[in-house]
Structures are given as structure tokens and as C-alpha cells.
Enzyme design. Structure first.
Site, PDB file in Angstrom:
ATOM      1  N   ASP A  85      -4.307  35.958   1.385  1.00 52.55           N
ATOM      2  CA  ASP A  85      -4.538  35.424  -0.101  1.00 52.55           C
ATOM      3  C   ASP A  85      -4.192  36.430  -0.829  1.00 52.55           C
ATOM      4  O   ASP A  85      -3.887  37.514  -0.598  1.00 52.55           O
ATOM      5  CB  ASP A  85      -5.914  35.157  -0.111  1.00 52.55           C
ATOM      6  CG  ASP A  85      -6.128  33.723  -1.245  1.00 52.55           C
ATOM      7  OD1 ASP A  85      -5.199  33.650  -2.006  1.00 52.55           O
ATOM      8  OD2 ASP A  85      -7.235  33.161  -1.191  1.00 52.55           O
TER       9      ASP A  85
HETATM   10  C1  BGC Z   1      -6.488  31.437  -4.181  1.00 53.50           C
HETATM   11  C2  BGC Z   1      -5.759  30.626  -3.112  1.00 53.50           C
HETATM   12  C3  BGC Z   1      -4.389  30.486  -3.746  1.00 53.50           C
HETATM   13  C4  BGC Z   1      -3.605  31.462  -4.192  1.00 53.50           C
HETATM   14  C5  BGC Z   1      -2.365  31.376  -4.794  1.00 53.50           C
HETATM   15  C6  BGC Z   1      -5.617  32.614  -4.730  1.00 53.50           C
HETATM   16  O1  BGC Z   1      -6.264  33.134  -5.693  1.00 53.50           O
HETATM   17  O2  BGC Z   1      -7.795  31.822  -3.467  1.00 53.50           O
HETATM   18  O3  BGC Z   1      -6.429  29.297  -2.766  1.00 53.50           O
HETATM   19  O4  BGC Z   1      -3.425  29.651  -2.932  1.00 53.50           O
HETATM   20  O5  BGC Z   1      -4.437  32.136  -5.091  1.00 53.50           O
HETATM   21  O6  BGC Z   1      -2.232  30.720  -5.932  1.00 53.50           O
END
Ligand code: BGC
Length: 765
Positions: free
Chosen positions: A302
Site C-alpha cells: 500500500d
Molecule cells: C489506500 C489504498 C489505495 C491506495 C492508492 C492508499 O492510501 O489505503 O486502499 O488503493 O492508497 O490510492
């Protein structure tokens, strides 16, 4: 150096207009190796052999490719040039945040035609509940208890996202969430592992379709692996400390279902799990995912979760974080750049080997090959205009939205609005909501696409109904100056609709709440309006279940309408006027107050289950029951359940149970009931939940109609994981219930016996 290729013809037939030097020849060689005839595995091996170390590390690197909002055109141009330069030099394997077909093609062309290795980019986006045609938030869709509706929503999302060149969505979010304070509860399917698994499968099937190389299918990504929803206190990004049994029985099943459905990728969670950050957690990323489940897709970290391991206190610096993440099984580094910055050195000093790099790299390349990106790297820009927010997609969004609405209360048949109601007051801060109706994570949604409740009510009312609107107050502000106007309007009307709840920014990532009631002074407004004694229906729009005990007793009717997307107003109005009979069910328990959290139906019995006796497991200042149980939802008609039948009283561990029930629509209108099957293992080597959902079916019945609804459950599905992560199906007594929610009373009992014992009984018979 540049070469130009035709967009539509297969890459190895492309007419090469100009070819310069050896790098172009090498790029050609690499792409030629990726020919359709070679098997994916051979192609992966051959491509890896041709790549330099830096090119390999580039393939691990994912970067945000959008343009910042707050910069001037010159800065924006610099930013774009910089990105393009990085693609050209092979430093990037993937972008997130590319928003148009034109830009997708532009970057792809640089990667394929101008970079040394010519490996296509994989372009990702957060397509969570629709691309431009925004569907209900995932929690709402789960309330439909209708996997076909959920699959369709994901399918349409893929068609629209694919049309702008998105290859990969960071969805489905399959985190089980039993704490509605957690803002991200809106993004998942609620509290139950079985419901969560059914929805996970439906979403993966919808996104990926049957042919990943087709331009209208996209790779799915089950996230956030794992147990992110168990964040302590419902506070986002918080630590998770759970038993191994809970991990396996509650949090892992939807991921397993996604893997079984062929999901192409997973995303690791921000959280630590029992002290080990998920982004370097060997046990989940390797032992469970690769060894047990044989997952051959890839795992992305993530956003900066790799380097956040330094802050966690688990890695001593970014280099250590990158090394640990790679070795645990992270194959793509989202936006921390630690892989491309540090893994070269780690290799040089022997902390990792080239085999470690190649193993993870193979997973990324495999995905690019499976998506057909080597053969068809570009998207046809013509398709975008045709499919985005087209009539069919809006119609589907309206239907899925209606199916997601839950009727929580309906005293004196206050709903649907009778045609005797000629003056209707529609009051509340969300009456005209557009942006808020889209809900969290509607990245590509536009408020102007939304049909608000106000607009839909006006259209519905036409000449025959006098409908008036008042805001009353804001969602969060404490300004009461609008109360008088709202009260006057209500007093002059013969029916009131109150549209209350949460704005979209009260749920989602980093938007946890410590209170679960109506925000601001909305409850005060509701009390004053309901005090006028007009028939009043409350429409709740929110990203989570709301603790509204006063409304649950005093509003005549109440609908849980979540954040329903672009067709919000039409869907709600269809239900208010009875054009659609609501049949959704709560996918998560509604607490009476925040102090009851965590509260979920599949809890353990304890040694002192709550009763009126003093020394039992309960609070002294609130009933032990929830406001609304899991699976709860009413209809404009009524249903009766009878003739529960189970095909035996004794089943071997390898047998299949067949259970059925006769469902009758005993009311006056057609409607849907979600028939739910729960079981309980009465005595086991680990204390088991008082109930577990095992099956459900959403059934449509005409008034007076009876249907026999049947279910098959393999006894092997009645087992559980112990604290060594071992799955056990234990003989003993089980109960089974079939009914309309998790408090169903119509039940049966049976014994599970070892296969050998059952065989002996047969001989004795
Ligand atoms: C979130 C994810 C998301 C990613 C990309 C992160 O902050 O936890 O769920 O897919 O950002 O936008």
C-alpha cells in the site's frame, strides 16, 4: 530515440518507421520474445534474461502519475516531463492515477517504444464502486445480498475504466470490519466472512471477466492483506492483535475466495498483524498466500507501506524496509521508491540474491502478459466517449442502488408514500446532496452526474404533488437558523421526508469517527420535525451504520440509503413511492451506541451470556441487543417461513446437508426476501460463534406466492481453523436456522459423525 508503431496491429507486425541503435534493437528483441506463441512462463523467463538490474527494479516501481492540482501550467509541464523521462529510462513499471485514454497511450508509447526494454506499463486506479458511473459504496452493495448485482457493478466499472486505459483496479476491498467507527467500513462488505467471500468473488468476476486480455476487463486487487479492518479502536492505520484462529476464520476467508476466483493481485495492509507489519509478514504473504493457496499473481504494497515499516519500528531504515518487503513477497512498491533506490545495493552486499529479485519480478511480468499488454499496449480512445456514463450504465446503477436500500422501520405502513399525500416537505442537509451522495472513493465521479433526492422528487411529483424543500441545518454545523423554516414547511405539509446522515468525508480512509450517531444538530432537527406529528419517513445517507435509537423508536419509517452514487435520488424516490419494494439487509450490526462496539452477530456465547441476571455479560446502561441485527431489513410486504426441512439428523464429515424452507409472501405486494441460513457448532475444541451465516438467497415473490428455497451445505464447510491455523471439522451436535435475519428462530438440529462411524451405522441399518 523513438520509434512509432501502429496502435491497432499486434506488436510484432508493427511497421517500424525509424529504428535507432542497439537499445531499440534490444527492445525489439524483448518484445519479440513476448510473442503469443510462447507460453507465459517461457516468455517471462526470456524477458527477465534480457533486462538489466535497473530495468528490473524499475518494474517493481509504481508511481502516482496524476498532475497536482495546486501547481501552475509550467510546473505541471515539468512534472509531466519528469514522469515521461523516468518511463523512458525504465525506472517505472506502473502508474496509478492516470485519468484519460490519451495520457495512458502517451505514457505507454514511451514505455513500449522509447524505453530501452520496451516493457509496457501496467496502469492502476482506485475504481472502488464505479468509474464515472458511480454505484453505491461497497458496504451498500453488500446490503443487496445480491452477488449478481455486485458483479454487474464491477463489470460496468471495468468497462468504463478499461476504456480510459486502466488495466488494474485496487479493488475489491475485502476487509472484514466489525467496528463501524473505522471509516473504511464503507469500502468493504461488512462484518461477515461468508457474505464478504461471496461479494469478493462476485467483484473479482465482474472486474476480470472471462478474458483478461479484453480491453473491457481489468485486473482486480484484493486488499488490504490482511485484517486491516481489525484496527484497534476503529482508528485507521492502527495495530491489529488477533488470535491465529480469528485471522483464519474471520479475516482470511474473503481473500481466499478472491484467490479462488482468480484475482490477479493483492495489496498488503498498512497495519501490523500481531506485531509484524503486513508488508513484511512472511506468514501471510508466503506461508498462507503462496504455500497454502498457491497464489501466482503479484502483491503490491500500500502507499508507502514499505518505508512506513521504519516508523512502525520494524525496519531500521528504508533500505532494510525494501529488503524485508521483497523477501516477504511484495512484488511492487507503491510510491515509496525504496525498491528501486535500495535493492541494487542490497544485492551488491549479498543481503538479497538475483533469484530473489527475479522471483518477484516474474510475478509482475506474468500479470502484464496475462493482461495482453505486450500484444495490445494501447487503448482505443474512441471507446471512452461511447461507454462512460452511458444510458445502460446509469440504468444499472439505479437498479443496484435500489437493491441496496434497507427498510429499517415502517410503522402504520408509512411507506410507501400514499397517493393521498399531496403536500410533501423534504427536509434535511442531504436533500440536495450530490458530492456527498457519491460516497467515499469515487475518484472519477462528478457531482454534476448525480441525481439528487431533490431533483428526483421534483421530477416524480410533477403537477399532482406539491413538494417543497428545506435544508434545516448542515451535516456538521451547529447553526439552527434554518429550523424555523423547516418546521413551518413540515407543519404546512401532509407528509414529511427527512434526509439526514453523513457527508461523504465522514467515512473512508483516515475518516474514522468516535461517535456513531447523526453528526451535528441533525437529531435536534429531527426531533422538532417529528414532534409535529406528521407522517414522517427518515432517509439515512451514510457510509456506515448509524446509532440512532431515538429515530428507531420515534420516526414512523426509516430507510438506510447509504451513499448510493449517481442514481441516488432516483433510487430513493423509487423506494419512497413504492415503484420499488426495498429488500436489502444490513451487512453489519447497528449498535445502539458507540459503547457497544465491537458488536457483531457471530460472537461467542461466553460462560455467562447476557440475561436479566446481574452477573452476566452486558452493560448496565444499555440493552445488550443491537439496534438492528446483522441481516435485518423489512419490506413493504410480509413473509412467512415454514416447513424447515433438513435431509437427515446425522451426517458424516464428507456428506452434504440439504436444507429447505417454504417461503410465502403473505402481504399485498410483490417483494424480495433474503433467506439466510445460519449454523452453530454446539461443542468444539475451540468455543465457536453462536451463529455463522452459511448461505443466503435473495428471492422474489408475488403476493400470496410460496416458494421452496433450498440450500446445499457440505459438512466440510462447518469446520473451523484452530490456533495453529489447522482446519478441523469436528463431530458433534450442530444447530441450523433459516430465516430473515441473524435472529431467525426456525431451526433444526443434527449430528456430525466421523465418516467411519457413519459407515458403521449404515451397515447396522
Ligand atoms: C489506500 C489504498 C489505495 C491506495 C492508492 C492508499 O492510501 O489505503 O486502499 O488503493 O492508497 O490510492
Amino acid at each position: 530515440m523513438s520509434r512509432y508503431r501502429s496502435l491497432s496491429v499486434s506488436f510484432f507486425l508493427f511497421a517500424i518507421v525509424t529504428v535507432h541503435g542497439t537499445s531499440a534493437a534490444r527492445a525489439d528483441e524483448v518484445t519479440a520474445l513476448a510473442s503469443k506463441e510462447a507460453s507465459v512462463e517461457q516468455r517471462v523467463d526470456q524477458i527477465i534474461k534480457k533486462l538489466t538490474l535497473d530495468e528490473k527494479l524499475g518494474q517493481f516501481t509504481q508511481m502516482w502519475g496524476g498532475v497536482k492540482q495546486d501547481i501552475n501550467p509550467e510546473q505541471a509541464a515539468l512534472q509531466r516531463n519528469d514522469l515521461e523521462g523516468q518511463v523512458r529510462s525504465g525506472m517505472i513499471g506502473s502508474f496509478l492515477g492516470i485519468q484519460s485514454a490519451a495520457r495512458a497511450n502517451e505514457l505507454q508509447r514511451i514505455a513500449v517504444e522509447e524505453s530501452h526494454a520496451g516493457i509496457p506499463l501496467i496502469l492502476a486506479n482506485d475504481v472502488i464502486h464505479g468509474f464515472r458511473t458511480i454505484f453505491p459504496i461497497p458496504l451498500a452493495e453488500a446490503a443487496s445480498f445480491d452477488p449478481d448485482a455486485v458483479r454487474l457493478s464491477a463489470r460496468i466499472s471495468a468497462i468504463e475504466a478499461g476504456a480510459v486505459g486502466t488495466h488494474w483496479t485496487f479493488a475489491p476491498m475485502v476487509d472484514i470490519a466489525r467496528d463501524p467507527r473505522w471509516g473504511r467500513v464503507a469500502e468493504g462488505s461488512g462484518e461477515d466472512p461468508y457474505l464478504g467471500s461471496v461479494m469478493a468473488k462476485a467483484r473479482v468476476e465482474g472486474f476480470q471477466g472471462t478474458d483478461l486480455t479484453a480491453k473491457d476487463t481489468i485486473l482486480a486487487c484484493a486488499k488490504h492483506f490482511v485484517a486491516y479492518g481489525g484496527a484497534e479502536g476503529g482508528r485507521d492505520y492502527n495495530a491489529v492483535d488477533i488470535s491465529l484462529a480469528t485471522l483464519h476464520n474471520v479475516y482470511l476467508p474473503p481473500f481466499h475466495a478472491a484467490v479462488d476466483a482468480g484475482v490477479g493481485s493483492l495489496m498488503s495492509g498498512f497495519n501490523s498483524l500481531n506485531g509484524i507489519p503486513c508488508t513484511a509478514n512472511q506468514m501471510i504473504l508466503h506461508d498462507v498466500l503462496r504455500d497454502r493457496w498457491s497464489f501466482d499473481g503479484f502483491v503490491v504494497s500500500d502507499w508507502s507501506s514499505a518505508t512506513e515499516m521504519v516508523t512502525h519500528g520494524f525496519a531500521k531504515d528504508d533500505a532494510d524496509a525494501a529488503r524485508q518487503a521483497l523477501l516477504a513477497g511484495i512484488d511492487m512498491d507503491m510510491s515509496s521508491f525504496s525498491f528501486r533506490t535500495h535493492l541494487g545495493k542490497a544485492l551488491e552486499i549479498g543481503l538479497i540474491s538475483m533469484d530473489d529479485i527475479d522471483r518477484n519480478l516474474a510475478r509482475v511480468l506474468r500479470a502484464k502478459l496475462r493482461l495482453g499488454l505486450f500484444d495490445q499496449p494501447y487503448v482505443d480512445p474512441e471507446v471512452e466517449a461511447r461507454v462512460i456514463l452511458c444510458k445502460e450504465h446509469r440504468a444499472a446503477a439505479r437498479d443496484v442502488a435500489r437493491r441496496s436500500i434497507v427498510l429499517l422501520r415502517n410503522e402504520n405502513s408509512t411507506l410507501p408514500i400514499a397517493n393521498t399525500a399531496k403536500r410533501i416537505a423534504v427536509i434535511g442537509p442531504l436533500v440536495s446532496a450530490k458530492k456527498d451522495a457519491l460516497g467515499t472513493w469515487s475518484v472519477f465521479g462528478k457531482p454534476e452526474d448525480v441525481v439528487s433526492v431533490e431533483e428526483a422528487m421534483r421530477a416524480r411529483a410533477g403537477e399532482s404533488i406539491d413538494v417543497k424543500f428545506a435544508r434545516g441545518c448542515g451535516v456538521l454545523e451547529d447553526d439552527r437558523s434554518g429550523f424555523d423554516e423547516a418546521k413551518k414547511l413540515a407543519a404546512e405539509s401532509d407528509y414529511v421526508v427527512l434526509v439526514l446522515g453523513e457527508s461523504e468525508d465522514l467515512s473512508g480512509e483516515a475518516h474514522s469517527r468516535s461517535m456513531l450517531g447523526l453528526p451535528g444538530i441533525q437529531l435536534d432537527l429531527a426531533k422538532e420535525i417529528i414532534g409535529l406529528d406528521k407522517p414522517t419517513a427518515v432517509v439515512l445517507m451514510a457510509g456506515r451504520p448509524l446509532s440512532v435509537p431515538w429515530l428507531a423508536e420515534n420516526a414512523d419509517a426509516m430507510l438506510m440509503a447509504w451513499h448510493l452514487g449517481v442514481e441516488t435520488g432516483n433510487a430513493i424516490t423509487d423506494v419512497l413511492f413504492g415503484a420499488y419494494n426495498p429488500g436489502g439487509k444490513m451487512p453489519i450490526t447497528t449498535p445502539r451506541n458507540v459503547g457497544q462496539v465491537p458488536i457483531y452477530y457471530a460472537h461467542e456465547n461466553t460462560g455467562r451470556p447476557p440475561t436479566d441476571e446481574r452477573y452476566t455479560s452486558k452493560y448496565i446502561d444499555v440493552p445488550w441487543t443491537p439496534l438492528y441485527p446483522f441481516g435485518y431489513g423489512k419490506s413493504y410486504t410480509t413473509f412467512s417461513f415454514a416447513d424447515l426441512n433438513v435431509n437427515g439428523t446425522e451426517f458424516a464429515t464428507d456428506a452434504t446437508i440439504e436444507a429447505s424452507v417454504a417461503l410465502t409472501n403473505t402481504g399485498k405486494v410483490a417483494g424480495d426476501e433474503v433467506v439466510q441460513v445460519y449454523t452453530r457448532d454446539m461443542v468444539a475444541t475451540l468455543t465457536r460463534p453462536v451463529r455463522e451465516l452459511k448461505r443466503f438467497k435473495r428471492v422474489h415473490l408475488q403476493p400470496g406466492e410460496t416458494k421452496t428455497v433450498d440450500f446445499k451445505i457440505a459438512v466440510s464447510e462447518l469446520g473451523f481453523f484452530d490456533n495453529n491455523g489447522q482446519y478441523r471439522v469436528e463431530p458433534g451436535t450442530f444447530k441450523l436456522w433459516i430465516g430473515a435475519d441473524s435472529e431467525a428462530t426456525l431451526g433444526a438440529e443434527f449430528e456430525v459423525v466421523p465418516v467411519a462411524a457413519k459407515a458403521m451405522t449404515k451397515v447396522a441399518d
